[in-house]
Enzyme design. Structure first.
Site, PDB file in Angstrom:
ATOM      1  N   GLU A  90      43.553  43.972  35.198  1.00 58.30           N
ATOM      2  CA  GLU A  90      44.714  43.290  36.163  1.00 58.30           C
ATOM      3  C   GLU A  90      45.923  43.588  35.433  1.00 58.30           C
ATOM      4  OE1 GLU A  90      41.713  42.062  36.613  1.00 58.30           O
ATOM      5  OE2 GLU A  90      41.358  42.019  38.663  1.00 58.30           O
ATOM      6  N   HIS A 159      37.900  30.453  42.087  1.00 60.13           N
ATOM      7  CA  HIS A 159      38.134  31.491  43.019  1.00 60.13           C
ATOM      8  C   HIS A 159      38.741  30.959  44.366  1.00 60.13           C
ATOM      9  CE1 HIS A 159      35.088  33.832  40.602  1.00 60.13           C
ATOM     10  NE2 HIS A 159      35.571  34.995  41.310  1.00 60.13           N
TER      11      HIS A 159
END
Lengths: 374, 283
Positions: A90, A159
């Site tokens: 990322e 998450h």
């Protein structure tokens, strides 16, 4: 129920027909329905078709057709040079995309969820958001960061976080949160066309939901303005301001409230930064009561900002203290019953609205009964 | 190189006179790397650096006046005073910024190289052999983004040169104390690109290596990792007391001052005489 049947029909027809075409031809009913997934897919497709500088980058966006199938069919249509499957990196690929945007191409970066954007947040803030200012306008960064944000179902603490408040506090960024398919199409197109960095917060649980769309929305030139909220339901007794999935909950709460003689006005924020302060204030000046709703952690959140804005600009118009409904101040639990208590439910919104109308128990008694309280 | 040295010395004076604020990181001693590489670039080629790079900006063509004004926070600065010492940008010269966080600039440079390739292959623009240079230090070579970009640049064969200015010190942390395998150039082949080591105090040697690496990138052969062994004569920043570095080490490198070395070379090889060199100093 009918929504699920329609969804299954759509999925089958999607396997045969490219996305942009199928949404127009699968339904014979007069009021066209479109899922958020198709809305996003068609918006990406149309913008990539209109401007060859637009390209996609992210994990699984190509051959896997997208982790949540948002980019389905786009690799086949535009090729691997414009739909890039990245390694799991990322920080690296976000920085690469930002650097590419410095040179005028228009990346749309997908984060599999915005939780993973934390690995890249330095580039979003320092390399993208602040650069136009630091270079005094010499370099603009036409980039979009998109992906699912907020709670899903049983995915646990790492998450499930909502990042709206974090990103919205940063000057130089625009932050959007669509609710309906019309929002998804119009705001994503606006984001891609915008010359500045945009954080586009989707919601995983909404991807499969269908909403009615007009011909105007389906047109490829359709676009919504950034920075403008929408009044989803006009009312006169209390203003309920929400974004993303919570707009749906607010609308359900409004139906319940109506039976009790309370006429709620529901505002779909659409744009978290810039925030449509003038519309929210105008609404509260009319209703004199405010409830803000978000799934995110309560402290320093979007609701806090809206409350501050009302107190600063419309204090004399308030007939009751502002009410702030948010997720519980804990990392998201895993067990389904705990998760349910950690996010706002329709009943919480109803109770808060009633409190502003002096129609409920006091806050102290109320907060002993349930979670989802700030 | 002389302009760079004079500029940096002036910065130091202004800082100690309290006319300049914030963080200022000077480049004295490392001029050979900047000059050796950047003077080979075209205007459309881009460079990205970390915070120690007033001189990179000067080498790329940004006027000394604009950079100095920026450091003094004036509206005539290249970013109108909004960026400061650590954030020199120039769109015109394709200086895509200096970044405060080490490692931040590497993906940006990789992205610029990506765009160069994208423009050539997807947008079919002619004249797109633009190259990107990423300048960063030894400390950065222990950072994740460095490796992420070595991987992507080699994977996608991007026109970039990764230039390591190994001055052996990351503030007060010696490179040898921080790194399991201190030979940075060896990390290139692990990712599928050539890794080259060069004496960063000798501008002519740097130039030779730079020519080859930039040529490779322009021809579409992919990235190169170049490790320049160099040294900074001053502390990490003007606020750094610089007590940890051994005076003998400093003396060793001071004797290899790139400007003095080049002067000696030019005179020994009759390429210039004392008068010419004095004239450059005067400017």
């Amino acid at each position: 129920m009918l929504g699920i049947v329609r969804q299954k029909m759509l999925e089958q027809s999607l396997k045969k027909i490219p996305p942009a075409v199928s949404v127009l031809r699968s339904y014979s009913s007069a009021a066209k329905q479109m899922t958020i997934r198709d809305a996003l897919n068609s918006a990406l497709d149309e913008e990539m078709s209109a401007d060859s500088k637009v390209f996609l980058m992210g994990e699984e966006v190509g051959e896997y057709q997208g982790a949540y199938k948002i980019t389905k069919g786009l690799l086949d249509k535009y090729g691997p040079e414009r739909v890039l499957d990245t390694p799991i990196t990322e920080a690296g690929f976000t920085g690469v995309a930002v650097g590419a945007a410095y040179y005028g191409v228009k990346p749309v970066v997908e984060f599999m969820t915005f939780n993973f954007s934390m690995q890249a947040i330095d580039h979003i803030i320092n390399s993208a958001a602040k650069t136009n200012y630091m270079s005094s306008g010499q370099i603009s960064v036409p980039i979009v960061f998109r992906g699912p944000n907020g709670a899903a179902a049983g995915v646990g603490a790492q998450h499930s976080q909502c990042y709206a408040a974090w990103y919205a506090s940063c000057p130089g960024l625009k932050v959007l949160a669509p609710y309906s398919s019309e929002d998804a199409r119009g705001l994503l197109k606006a984001a891609i066309r915008d010359p500045d960095p945009v954080v586009f917060l989707e919601n995983e649980l909404l991807y499969g939901e269908s909403f009615p769309v007009s011909d105007e929305v389906l047109d490829s030139s359709f676009c919504l303005p950034i920075g403008k909220a929408k009044i989803e339901r006009k009312g006169k007794d209390v203003t309920i301001a929400a974004y993303s999935k919570m707009v749906g909950y607010a609308l359900k709460a409004a139906e319940t409230l109506e039976k009790d003689g309370i006429d709620a006005e529901v505002i779909n924020l659409r744009s978290i930064r810039p925030l449509d302060r003038s519309m929210i204030n105008a609404s509260v000046r009319k209703t004199n009561r405010l409830v803000t709703v978000e799934e995110a952690f309560p402290q320093h959140g979007v609701g806090a900002e809206i409350c501050a804005s009302i107190v600063e600009e419309s204090f004399a118009y308030l007939d009751a203290p502002v009410e702030r409904i948010a997720g519980a101040d804990v990392p998201m639990p895993y067990a389904a019953n705990l998760e349910r208590m950690a996010v706002p439910q329709v009943e919480d919104i109803v109770r808060a609205a009633k409190r502003t109308c002096y129609r409920s128990e006091s806050r102290e008694i109320d907060s002993q009964h349930c979670g989802g309280r700030s | 190189m002389v302009l760079g040295r004079a500029f940096e010395d002036k910065c130091a004076k202004m800082y100690y006179d309290r006319k300049m604020l914030g963080f200022v990181h000077l480049y004295n001693g490392q001029e050979a790397v900047s000059t050796g590489f950047i003077r080979l670039l075209k205007q459309q080629d881009s460079i990205v650096c970390t915070y120690r790079d007033h001189v990179q900006a000067l080498s790329k063509g940004v006027s000394a006046r604009a950079v100095m004004s920026e450091l003094l926070g004036k509206a005539t600065g290249c970013s109108r005073g909004q960026g400061g010492s650590m954030h020199i940008f120039s769109r015109k010269h394709n200086m895509l910024g200096r970044f405060a966080f080490i490692g931040e600039g590497i993906p940006i440079a990789t992205g610029a190289a990506f765009t160069s390739k994208y423009k050539r292959e997807v947008l079919k623009e002619a004249d797109c052999g633009h190259v990107s240079l990423a300048f960063f230090g030894d400390g950065t070579c222990n950072n994740g983004q460095f490796y992420e970009c070595l991987n992507m640049a080699a994977l996608w064969k991007l026109p970039i040169v990764f230039v390591v200015e190994n001055n052996l010190w990351a503030i007060g942390m010696s490179h040898l104390r921080a790194t399991s395998v201190p030979q940075i150039y060896k990390k290139g082949p692990a990712f599928g690109m050539p890794g080259v080591h060069v004496d960063g105090m000798d501008v002519l040697k740097v130039r030779e290596v730079a020519k080859e690496a930039i040529g490779r990138a322009r021809r579409g052969e992919g990235p190169t990792l170049v490790e320049c062994e160099t040294y900074r004569f001053r502390g990490h920043s003007l606020a750094d007391p610089d007590k940890l570095r051994d005076p003998a080490e400093k003396a060793h490198y001071a004797a290899r001052d790139p400007i003095t070395a080049l002067k000696k070379y030019l005179i020994e090889n009759s390429l210039a005489n004392e008068a010419d060199l004095k004239a450059i100093d005067k400017r």
